[in-house]
Design a protein around this motif. Structure first.
Motif, mmCIF file in Angstrom:
data_model
loop_
_atom_site.group_PDB
_atom_site.id
_atom_site.type_symbol
_atom_site.label_atom_id
_atom_site.label_comp_id
_atom_site.label_asym_id
_atom_site.label_seq_id
_atom_site.Cartn_x
_atom_site.Cartn_y
_atom_site.Cartn_z
ATOM 1 N N VAL A 48 -5.695 1.849 17.607
ATOM 2 C CA VAL A 48 -6.057 1.543 16.224
ATOM 3 C C VAL A 48 -4.816 1.672 15.351
ATOM 4 C CG1 VAL A 48 -7.512 2.291 14.282
ATOM 5 C CG2 VAL A 48 -8.400 2.378 16.618
ATOM 6 N N VAL A 49 -4.777 0.899 14.260
ATOM 7 C CA VAL A 49 -3.701 0.998 13.275
ATOM 8 C C VAL A 49 -4.235 1.694 12.028
ATOM 9 C CG1 VAL A 49 -2.070 -0.260 11.820
ATOM 10 C CG2 VAL A 49 -2.620 -1.120 14.114
ATOM 11 N N LEU A 50 -3.535 2.749 11.604
ATOM 12 C CA LEU A 50 -3.869 3.462 10.367
ATOM 13 C C LEU A 50 -2.669 3.323 9.443
ATOM 14 C CD1 LEU A 50 -5.836 5.316 8.836
ATOM 15 C CD2 LEU A 50 -4.722 7.260 9.935
ATOM 16 N N SER A 51 -2.843 2.669 8.302
ATOM 17 C CA SER A 51 -1.686 2.317 7.479
ATOM 18 C C SER A 51 -1.937 2.547 5.988
ATOM 19 C CB SER A 51 -1.333 0.836 7.708
ATOM 20 O OG SER A 51 -0.328 0.409 6.816
ATOM 21 N N ASP A 52 -0.856 2.971 5.318
ATOM 22 C CA ASP A 52 -0.891 2.945 3.852
ATOM 23 C C ASP A 52 -1.032 1.498 3.399
ATOM 24 O OD1 ASP A 52 -0.621 5.647 3.492
ATOM 25 O OD2 ASP A 52 1.543 5.604 3.182
ATOM 26 N N ILE A 53 -1.760 1.272 2.338
ATOM 27 C CA ILE A 53 -1.888 -0.092 1.839
ATOM 28 C C ILE A 53 -0.693 -0.467 0.965
ATOM 29 C CG2 ILE A 53 -3.162 0.329 -0.322
ATOM 30 C CD1 ILE A 53 -5.000 -2.054 0.666
ATOM 31 N N ASN A 54 -0.017 0.562 0.407
ATOM 32 C CA ASN A 54 1.183 0.319 -0.398
ATOM 33 C C ASN A 54 2.417 0.722 0.419
ATOM 34 O OD1 ASN A 54 -0.112 -0.516 -2.888
ATOM 35 N ND2 ASN A 54 -0.813 1.602 -3.055
ATOM 36 N N MET A 55 3.202 -0.277 0.807
ATOM 37 C CA MET A 55 4.422 -0.043 1.575
ATOM 38 C C MET A 55 5.588 -0.723 0.873
ATOM 39 S SD MET A 55 3.033 -0.546 5.494
ATOM 40 C CE MET A 55 2.018 -1.981 5.143
ATOM 41 N N PRO A 56 6.802 -0.198 1.033
ATOM 42 C CA PRO A 56 7.942 -0.717 0.266
ATOM 43 C C PRO A 56 8.369 -2.137 0.620
ATOM 44 C CG PRO A 56 8.653 0.962 1.844
ATOM 45 C CD PRO A 56 7.166 0.996 1.812
ATOM 46 N N LYS A 57 8.300 -2.519 1.893
ATOM 47 C CA LYS A 57 8.816 -3.837 2.279
ATOM 48 C C LYS A 57 7.722 -4.878 2.440
ATOM 49 C CE LYS A 57 13.007 -2.168 4.571
ATOM 50 N NZ LYS A 57 13.795 -2.148 5.842
ATOM 51 N N LEU A 58 6.591 -4.482 2.975
ATOM 52 C CA LEU A 58 5.493 -5.419 3.233
ATOM 53 C C LEU A 58 4.201 -4.722 2.849
ATOM 54 C CD1 LEU A 58 4.969 -8.252 4.634
ATOM 55 C CD2 LEU A 58 4.385 -6.943 6.677
ATOM 56 N N ASN A 59 3.512 -5.247 1.812
ATOM 57 C CA ASN A 59 2.300 -4.550 1.389
ATOM 58 C C ASN A 59 1.178 -4.757 2.402
ATOM 59 O OD1 ASN A 59 0.563 -6.852 0.730
ATOM 60 N ND2 ASN A 59 1.913 -7.188 -1.018
ATOM 61 N N GLY A 60 0.140 -3.949 2.271
ATOM 62 C CA GLY A 60 -0.916 -3.933 3.253
ATOM 63 C C GLY A 60 -1.624 -5.257 3.426
ATOM 64 N N LEU A 61 -1.821 -5.997 2.342
ATOM 65 C CA LEU A 61 -2.527 -7.272 2.436
ATOM 66 C C LEU A 61 -1.714 -8.292 3.232
ATOM 67 C CD1 LEU A 61 -3.979 -7.561 -1.202
ATOM 68 C CD2 LEU A 61 -5.048 -6.604 0.861
ATOM 69 N N GLU A 62 -0.409 -8.326 3.002
ATOM 70 C CA GLU A 62 0.457 -9.223 3.776
ATOM 71 C C GLU A 62 0.500 -8.784 5.245
ATOM 72 O OE1 GLU A 62 3.664 -10.419 0.274
ATOM 73 O OE2 GLU A 62 3.994 -8.638 1.527
ATOM 74 N N PHE A 63 0.522 -7.471 5.449
ATOM 75 C CA PHE A 63 0.577 -6.918 6.801
ATOM 76 C C PHE A 63 -0.645 -7.326 7.616
ATOM 77 C CE2 PHE A 63 -0.726 -3.188 9.461
ATOM 78 C CZ PHE A 63 0.231 -3.329 10.459
ATOM 79 N N ILE A 64 -1.835 -7.160 7.039
ATOM 80 C CA ILE A 64 -3.041 -7.466 7.801
ATOM 81 C C ILE A 64 -3.174 -8.964 8.059
ATOM 82 C CG2 ILE A 64 -4.665 -7.666 5.870
ATOM 83 C CD1 ILE A 64 -6.683 -6.175 7.688
ATOM 84 N N GLU A 65 -2.691 -9.782 7.143
ATOM 85 C CA GLU A 65 -2.709 -11.231 7.378
ATOM 86 C C GLU A 65 -1.906 -11.588 8.626
ATOM 87 O OE1 GLU A 65 -1.346 -12.796 3.587
ATOM 88 O OE2 GLU A 65 -3.315 -13.711 3.263
ATOM 89 N N GLN A 66 -0.751 -10.931 8.779
ATOM 90 C CA GLN A 66 0.092 -11.218 9.948
ATOM 91 C C GLN A 66 -0.510 -10.638 11.226
ATOM 92 O OE1 GLN A 66 4.331 -10.721 9.497
ATOM 93 N NE2 GLN A 66 4.219 -10.972 7.270
ATOM 94 N N VAL A 67 -1.144 -9.467 11.128
ATOM 95 C CA VAL A 67 -1.794 -8.872 12.300
ATOM 96 C C VAL A 67 -2.907 -9.792 12.802
ATOM 97 C CG1 VAL A 67 -3.305 -6.991 13.073
ATOM 98 C CG2 VAL A 67 -1.240 -6.481 11.763
#
Length: 448
Positions: A48-67
């Motif tokens: 499982v991935v547990l992630s902050d939604i606010n990240m300095p380089k790639l925000n959570g929404l962009e991250f999940i789109e790529q996942v």
């Protein structure tokens, strides 16, 4: 609280020390990153991935789109320091498994456990679908659930319908022709001819006409025209076994055929266009023969475009019980005999044997077991075990533990719940040990 089947967890957070310790106390193997770690994730990731939604380089929404582009079923749970309804709605809409506001509570731990259980089921279903595809479809089947065999099957499936020629490398007895036939029968050429040629078995004086056709009267004794192997395989596949035994003069002719895709029959001047796929097989390292000037470098590079290495049996020991059971079943049907299932102790002996003859040697031993009886056929295995001092105590213990797990899974026909009861192990421990030994429940289901 739900019990996690798979215990890996990728934690992406700017401040993860305390959370990491908490998750490790819960039994998870935690991989920590300060930023989005897309390169660490794949369709095979068993967690499982547990992630902050606010990240300095790639925000959570962009991250999940790529996942979700490479795996729509990988659970991603987000953490946030403050509740934002719009972001929460967008995250869930994009496929987030859940979103929690800090600080951490038992509800988050329960959610991670449920997501882990779901991930285990997803990967199990994928394995089952792949197994059904490989074992219930028409054509040649290749048995093997170890990672090296799955990697090889994945490579074969990736190049099935490509027109490129293939070089298969494998020790004696690794079933190189079986792999060649698998490539042919599962490709778009599968309904056409598969022509196998042993390059070391054809007399030098006949090999040119045997391969490339001959016109009537082209040489003494040629009373009629002869269709060669390449022409006979038109639109199909030519399998050149023991390519290393091919003479230097024939290597030159073969190179021309591969480059031009034309063949000129002996005694003719007009070439014939060819549409064939060439699969060459060798039991030696062709590169070493090239270095020793015993094989043409240009032909080697032409054949080496797509190389499929077949692992030796000693490198896929977890497959031995599966293969042995399969060969015994075939032999019992062929010889009208019955055979008893092997015990964990006998399975251990099978895996300890080095099997220099690879799969062919294992098959011969399985046939002897059916014909002569298990006790008599296993005597040579016991002799090997008594004289083999290369295994440490830990290795022998591991082999025995694996045998017991395989026996339980075999008795339960792949039922994890029943195997847990037989072994008196919790689900998480059983999954961990199965992963350690490269075992999956689909190796023991009736469909296999």
């Amino acid at each position: 609280m739900y019990e996690a089947s798979f215990n890996q967890l990728v934690l992406i957070s700017g401040s993860y020390n305390a959370l990491k310790q908490l998750l490790e106390l819960e039994g998870y193997e935690v991989f920590c990153y300060a930023n989005a770690a897309l390169s660490k994730l794949s369709r095979r990731f068993n967690g499982v991935v547990l992630s902050d939604i606010n990240m300095p380089k790639l925000n959570g929404l962009e991250f999940i789109e790529q996942v979700k582009q490479f795996d729509s079923e990988l659970p991603v749970i987000f953490l946030t320091g403050f509740a934002d309804v719009n972001i929460s709605v967008k995250a869930m809409h994009l496929g987030a498994y859940d979103l929690f506001e800090k600080p951490i509570t038992d509800k988050l731990l329960d959610c991670i456990a449920r997501a882990s259980e779901k991930r285990a089921l997803v990967l199990e279903n994928r394995e089952l679908k792949q197994s059904v595809k490989q074992h219930s479809g028409p054509g040649i089947r290749i048995l093997g659930q170890t990672q090296v065999m799955q990697d090889m099957l994945q490579l074969l499936d990736a190049v099935l319908d490509t027109p490129a020629d293939v070089l298969i490398e494998g020790e004696t007895g690794t079933s190189k022709e079986l792999v060649g036939r698998y490539l042919h029968e599962h490709s778009n050429r599968g309904k056409l001819n598969f022509v196998a040629i042993n390059c070391g078995a054809i007399p030098e004086e006949l090999i040119e006409s045997e391969l490339f056709s001959a016109k009537s009267g082209a040489y003494m004794g040629a009373h009629s025209s002869r269709i060669g192997k390449f022409e006979y395989a038109q639109s199909g596949t030519v399998f050149l076994d023991e390519i290393e035994a091919m003479s230097p003069s024939l290597q030159v002719k073969l190179l021309r055929v591969l480059e031009e895709r034309k063949v000129t029959p002996v005694g003719e001047n007009t070439p014939i266009d060819l549409d064939v796929r060439v699969i060459a097989a060798t039991k030696v390292d062709l590169q070493s023969l090239v270095d020793a000037q015993q094989f043409r470098a240009d032909l080697f590079y032409r054949l080496n475009l797509l190389k499929v290495p077949i692992p030796a049996l000693r490198k896929r020991k977890a497959d031995i019980p599966l293969l042995y059971k399969h060969f015994c079943s075939i032999a019992a049907n062929r010889f009208h005999k019955t055979f008893e299932p092997i015990t964990p102790e006998q399975a251990l002996l099978l895996r300890e044997k080095p099997w220099p003859g690879n799969v062919q040697e294992l098959r011969n031993h399985a046939e002897r077991t059916v014909l002569l009886g298990k006790a008599l056929a296993l005597k040579d295995l016991e002799q090997v075990s008594q004289t083999d001092e290369s295994l440490s105590l830990q290795e022998k213990v591991s082999y025995f533990e694996q045998s017991l797990i395989e026996e339980a899974l075999s008795q339960s026909q792949g039922s994890i719940k029943e195997a847990m009861a037989l072994l008196q192990l919790p689900r998480k421990t059983l999954y961990d040990k199965m992963a350690k030994y490269g075992l999956t429940r689909t190796m023991f289901t009736e469909s296999e």
